[in-house]
Scaffold this active site. Structure first.
Site, PDB file in Angstrom:
ATOM      1  N   ASP A  36       9.679 -17.283 125.125  1.00  0.00           N
ATOM      2  CA  ASP A  36       9.244 -15.884 125.155  1.00  0.00           C
ATOM      3  C   ASP A  36       7.722 -15.693 125.195  1.00  0.00           C
ATOM      4  OD1 ASP A  36       8.657 -16.706 122.635  1.00  0.00           O
ATOM      5  OD2 ASP A  36       9.906 -15.251 121.590  1.00  0.00           O
ATOM      6  N   PRO A  72       8.001 -25.988 120.795  1.00  0.00           N
ATOM      7  CA  PRO A  72       7.676 -24.609 121.156  1.00  0.00           C
ATOM      8  C   PRO A  72       6.497 -24.050 120.357  1.00  0.00           C
ATOM      9  CG  PRO A  72       9.581 -24.638 119.725  1.00  0.00           C
ATOM     10  CD  PRO A  72       9.185 -26.059 119.941  1.00  0.00           C
ATOM     11  N   TYR A 132      11.001 -19.274 114.156  1.00  0.00           N
ATOM     12  CA  TYR A 132      11.135 -20.701 114.466  1.00  0.00           C
ATOM     13  C   TYR A 132      11.051 -21.493 113.181  1.00  0.00           C
ATOM     14  CZ  TYR A 132      10.189 -20.316 119.501  1.00  0.00           C
ATOM     15  OH  TYR A 132      10.264 -20.048 120.839  1.00  0.00           O
ATOM     16  N   ARG A 172       8.813  -9.457 118.567  1.00  0.00           N
ATOM     17  CA  ARG A 172       9.243  -9.393 119.960  1.00  0.00           C
ATOM     18  C   ARG A 172       9.122  -7.987 120.516  1.00  0.00           C
ATOM     19  NH1 ARG A 172      12.699 -13.543 121.791  1.00  0.00           N
ATOM     20  NH2 ARG A 172      12.907 -12.111 123.530  1.00  0.00           N
TER      21      ARG A 172
HETATM   22  C1  LIG Z   1      18.688 -23.680 125.082  1.00  0.00           C
HETATM   23  C2  LIG Z   1      17.181 -23.650 125.195  1.00  0.00           C
HETATM   24  C3  LIG Z   1      16.462 -22.982 124.224  1.00  0.00           C
HETATM   25  C4  LIG Z   1      15.086 -22.928 124.326  1.00  0.00           C
HETATM   26  N1  LIG Z   1      14.396 -22.248 123.384  1.00  0.00           N
HETATM   27  C5  LIG Z   1      13.071 -22.161 123.487  1.00  0.00           C
HETATM   28  C6  LIG Z   1      12.344 -21.447 122.556  1.00  0.00           C
HETATM   29  O1  LIG Z   1      12.899 -20.897 121.624  1.00  0.00           O
HETATM   30  N2  LIG Z   1      10.991 -21.366 122.712  1.00  0.00           N
HETATM   31  C7  LIG Z   1      10.342 -21.993 123.739  1.00  0.00           C
HETATM   32  O2  LIG Z   1       9.111 -21.903 123.862  1.00  0.00           O
HETATM   33  N3  LIG Z   1      11.021 -22.706 124.622  1.00  0.00           N
HETATM   34  C8  LIG Z   1      12.354 -22.806 124.518  1.00  0.00           C
HETATM   35  N4  LIG Z   1      13.035 -23.515 125.427  1.00  0.00           N
HETATM   36  C9  LIG Z   1      12.276 -24.200 126.464  1.00  0.00           C
HETATM   37  C10 LIG Z   1      11.880 -23.272 127.574  1.00  0.00           C
HETATM   38  O3  LIG Z   1      12.922 -22.397 127.865  1.00  0.00           O
HETATM   39  C11 LIG Z   1      11.487 -24.163 128.724  1.00  0.00           C
HETATM   40  O4  LIG Z   1      10.296 -24.858 128.382  1.00  0.00           O
HETATM   41  C12 LIG Z   1      11.267 -23.428 130.002  1.00  0.00           C
HETATM   42  O5  LIG Z   1      12.359 -22.611 130.286  1.00  0.00           O
HETATM   43  C13 LIG Z   1      11.052 -24.461 131.079  1.00  0.00           C
HETATM   44  O6  LIG Z   1      11.321 -23.920 132.318  1.00  0.00           O
HETATM   45  P1  LIG Z   1      11.998 -24.788 133.477  1.00  0.00           P
HETATM   46  O7  LIG Z   1      12.155 -23.844 134.592  1.00  0.00           O
HETATM   47  O8  LIG Z   1      11.245 -26.024 133.680  1.00  0.00           O
HETATM   48  O9  LIG Z   1      13.407 -25.250 132.904  1.00  0.00           O
HETATM   49  P2  LIG Z   1      14.660 -24.409 132.400  1.00  0.00           P
HETATM   50  O10 LIG Z   1      14.279 -23.076 131.925  1.00  0.00           O
HETATM   51  O11 LIG Z   1      15.398 -25.304 131.469  1.00  0.00           O
HETATM   52  O12 LIG Z   1      15.516 -24.168 133.705  1.00  0.00           O
HETATM   53  C14 LIG Z   1      16.272 -25.188 134.310  1.00  0.00           C
HETATM   54  C15 LIG Z   1      17.356 -24.534 135.125  1.00  0.00           C
HETATM   55  O13 LIG Z   1      17.992 -25.529 135.889  1.00  0.00           O
HETATM   56  C16 LIG Z   1      19.383 -25.344 135.807  1.00  0.00           C
HETATM   57  N5  LIG Z   1      20.011 -26.646 136.006  1.00  0.00           N
HETATM   58  C17 LIG Z   1      19.981 -27.719 135.181  1.00  0.00           C
HETATM   59  N6  LIG Z   1      20.658 -28.735 135.705  1.00  0.00           N
HETATM   60  C18 LIG Z   1      21.131 -28.307 136.894  1.00  0.00           C
HETATM   61  C19 LIG Z   1      21.925 -28.915 137.893  1.00  0.00           C
HETATM   62  N7  LIG Z   1      22.373 -30.169 137.786  1.00  0.00           N
HETATM   63  N8  LIG Z   1      22.227 -28.199 138.992  1.00  0.00           N
HETATM   64  C20 LIG Z   1      21.790 -26.907 139.135  1.00  0.00           C
HETATM   65  N9  LIG Z   1      21.047 -26.288 138.194  1.00  0.00           N
HETATM   66  C21 LIG Z   1      20.723 -26.988 137.095  1.00  0.00           C
HETATM   67  C22 LIG Z   1      19.614 -24.780 134.440  1.00  0.00           C
HETATM   68  O14 LIG Z   1      20.825 -24.082 134.343  1.00  0.00           O
HETATM   69  C23 LIG Z   1      18.407 -23.872 134.273  1.00  0.00           C
HETATM   70  O15 LIG Z   1      18.655 -22.573 134.719  1.00  0.00           O
HETATM   71  C24 LIG Z   1      14.415 -23.586 125.371  1.00  0.00           C
HETATM   72  C25 LIG Z   1      15.140 -24.247 126.348  1.00  0.00           C
HETATM   73  C26 LIG Z   1      16.521 -24.279 126.278  1.00  0.00           C
HETATM   74  C27 LIG Z   1      17.290 -24.996 127.356  1.00  0.00           C
END
Ligand SMILES: Cc1cc2nc3c(=O)[nH]c(=O)nc-3n(C[C@H](O)[C@H](O)[C@H](O)COP(=O)(O)OP(=O)(O)OC[C@H]3O[C@@H](n4cnc5c(N)ncnc54)[C@H](O)[C@@H]3O)c2cc1C
Length: 610
Positions: free
Chosen positions: A71, A337, A259, A250
């Site tokens: 967030d 985080p 957290y 928020r």
């Molecule tokens: C459950 C969870 C809780 C989190 N909570 C926090 C928090 O409280 N605070 C914070 O700062 N950060 C948190 N994070 C981390 C933060 O969300 C990430 O650092 C950030 O979203 C990174 O962005 P990204 O696009 O690299 O990856 P992500 O946001 O993880 O996006 C990856 C995407 O790829 C998709 N995907 C994965 N594997 C496949 C596949 N094989 N085929 C097709 N699609 C696929 C997933 O569904 C997802 O939509 C959390 C992450 C998760 C997963």
């Protein structure tokens, strides 16, 4: 925002004219983006700005994210949203982090040890804000769907394998669909934005390396009633023996995120094995906040997840030849985080890669440009891991005395610039010059993001932030800060620069395209705006653009006497400066206004002549 350039068009100007095949899902595309988190959507948003580039977004989930996850949005991310054109929507909906308080145990229980400003003066024209990752996704999805190809993610597409072969579309990705069937998409380039357990990373033969120890974190978004006074401030709370907690107010005035650092996981253990329930998190939060009361009326979202501080060896597959596969975001680095960096750094990765892929696909740059993505972003990811490790250690340490208390706060303040995302500095490379002439613009550091300041646009006297002209449109900006006395007239330094730039611009601009379509020259004068005439500016600063050959009146600016950009950003008043800004808003060069030979040499290093 400029529009009606190719003739009057009624309706929403942000909606690009749809292409004939808009909304179709071709089996072979220029870029296949896997994952629709912050990294994937930032990349897709950048690609959607270019009608000639075909792309798809494949996502395992059945539909868009609705709640939870990250967030925190750093100032630098807001600057990027400004370049994409939706910063105002984020500013309107989000919580603004203005101050931070620090709570410590004392003889009389928990007490407020300090309360400081969150973002230092003039760090950015943008604030540090908090907004649900899901809402951010919504804004991105709208932007992507407003592009000429009207792209929407292919939900329910789980990537199961990636193969790199030969031909025009050498990458083949296979997906499993919800009904169990499989489908294939071929691409010139595939970018794995598929999160911490990235399959694309696996297919590239890379792995995350770093600390084996993994920290378990609990997080919950709640609606609650409390007598804790700083519930609407970002607050770091440390207790003697009940653990530590971070409160993040928020958006919307009521929602609060908490957290809590839980235990270290044993080898092979997963967060899911610990059965961390919302009740457990609520009890823990109540214990940390005691003697204050916390009555939780609704747990909106909660999660427990493990964090290792790890980074991948390379963010591309250069070991297989010219890169075809890339990874971005959590797929290449993971961290806690605490510093609020996950989403921000992931978006910054994608923003760095997006314009480079677009430049190569549009025939503007050689493929060697693509190698700079992994070089630049991996170095930054390593810095982040080191920072996160220090921050985690200080946050988790039991407060023993005044000295340690002061150390924690000092570290927090010192690194506020870092967490704001404005400390990123890329090393000298193909696309980043040396500091030879840095003194000409001491506040626009080569390798760092262009630091905005107010100016007044000459033609319509509109006050604006100069940084807001840096749109995510793939163009390089040449910002000519004029020396004192120069009014743009023939024979002056700026007019001579325009003469010298004409052949350079012509060399790289395709025939028939607008003269500013690749290298976009702007000038900033020191004189008061009422004393200059737009009609006396050199033609390159009043170019004819679009199908109708209309005049672009938005290239010339004057310093605002109330807040002079020359003073604020240390521009040499006597000699002026030429600040060259990359399509992602980073300063690539600071040069004398006469150094067009050096500029030509720089662009020859990676640009392709049409
Ligand atoms: C459950 C969870 C809780 C989190 N909570 C926090 C928090 O409280 N605070 C914070 O700062 N950060 C948190 N994070 C981390 C933060 O969300 C990430 O650092 C950030 O979203 C990174 O962005 P990204 O696009 O690299 O990856 P992500 O946001 O993880 O996006 C990856 C995407 O790829 C998709 N995907 C994965 N594997 C496949 C596949 N094989 N085929 C097709 N699609 C696929 C997933 O569904 C997802 O939509 C959390 C992450 C998760 C997963």
């Amino acid at each position: 925002m400029q529009y009606h350039q190719d003739g009057f068009r009624p309706g929403d100007p942000a909606l690009a004219p749809a292409q004939e095949e808009a909304g179709s899902a071709p089996e072979a595309v220029d870029v296949l983006v896997v994952g629709s988190g912050p990294a994937g959507l930032t990349l897709a948003a950048q690609l959607s700005r270019f009608p000639e580039i075909s792309f798809r977004i494949a996502e395992r989930r059945e539909g868009p994210l609705l709640m939870g996850q990250a967030d925190g949005l750093a100032c630098r991310s807001l600057e990027m949203f400004q370049a994409f054109g939706f910063a105002e929507r984020v500013l309107k909906e989000s919580y603004w982090v203005n101050e931070v308080s620090f709570w410590r145990p004392g003889p009389e229980g928990l007490h407020r040890a300090d309360r400081i400003r969150d973002v230092e003066e003039d760090l950015s024209e943008m604030p540090h804000v908090i907004l649900s990752q899901a809402r951010l996704h919504d804004f991105y999805l709208e932007l992507i769907a407003s592009g000429a190809r009207r792209v929407t993610p292919d939900y329910g597409h789980e990537l199961i394998s990636v193969l790199r072969g030969e031909g025009t579309h050498p990458v083949t990705a296979t997906f499993r669909l919800p009904d169990g069937s499989e489908s294939q998409i071929r691409a010139r380039y595939l970018v794995g934005c598929d999160g911490a357990r990235s399959r694309v990373r696996g297919a590239m033969g890379h792995s995350l390396k770093g600390e084996a120890a993994r920290q378990l974190w609990g997080v919950m978004d709640i609606l609650a009633v409390t007598d804790f006074p700083d519930i609407r401030l970002k607050a770091a709370i440390q207790t003697e023996d009940r653990g530590a907690m971070l409160i993040i107010p928020r958006e919307g005035g009521h929602l609060v995120r908490m957290y809590m650092e839980l235990d270290q996981l044993a080898e092979g253990e997963r967060a899911a094995d610990r059965a961390v329930t919302p009740d457990l998190l609520v009890a823990r939060a109540q214990s940390i906040l005691a003697p204050y009361n916390l009555e939780v009326r609704e747990v909106v979202w909660s999660s427990a997840y493990e964090i290792g501080q790890r980074v991948c060896d390379a963010f591309d597959d250069r070991d297989q030849g010219p890169p075809r596969l890339f990874i971005a975001g959590d797929a290449c680095h993971t961290h806690s985080p605490k510093a609020g960096q996950g989403m921000n750094v992931s978006m910054a990765d994608a923003y760095n890669l997006g314009w480079k892929l677009a430049a190569v696909l549009r025939g503007q740059a050689e493929e060697n440009l693509l190698l700079t993505y992994s070089d630049e972003r991996r170095a930054k990811a390593k810095e982040l891991i080191d920072f996160d490790r220090d921050m985690a250690r200080l946050f988790a340490a039991k407060p023993k005395g005044k000295a340690e208390e002061a150390q924690f706060q000092h570290y927090f303040k010192k690194h506020a610039r870092y967490t704001a995302g404005v400390e990123t500095r890329y090393d000298a490379s193909l696309i980043c010059g040396l500091e030879t002439d840095q003194t000409l613009a001491s506040g626009q550091i080569v390798g760092m993001r262009f630091h905005s300041a107010p100016v007044i646009r000459l033609a319509d006297a509109r006050p604006l932030q100069l940084g807001h002209i840096l749109l995510a449109d793939g163009r390089w900006r040449l910002l000519a800060f004029a020396p004192k006395g120069d009014e743009g007239a023939a024979g002056g330094v700026v007019a001579s620069l325009c003469d010298a730039l004409q052949p350079l611009i012509a060399r790289f601009t395709p025939e028939g395209a607008d003269s500013d379509s690749l290298l976009d020259l702007r000038a900033i004068f020191q004189e008061e705006h009422r004393s200059l005439e737009i009609t006396r500016m050199p033609p390159l600063l009043r170019p004819r653009v679009g199908r109708l050959g209309l005049t672009d009146y938005e290239k010339v600016f004057c310093a605002d006497p109330a807040d002079d950009i020359f003073d604020r950003r240390g521009i040499d008043r006597a000699r002026g400066a030429l600040v060259v800004v990359r399509p992602d808003g980073y300063v690539a060069q600071v040069l004398p206004l006469t150094a067009t030979d050096r500029l030509a040499e720089f662009f020859e290093g990676f640009m392709r002549r049409p």
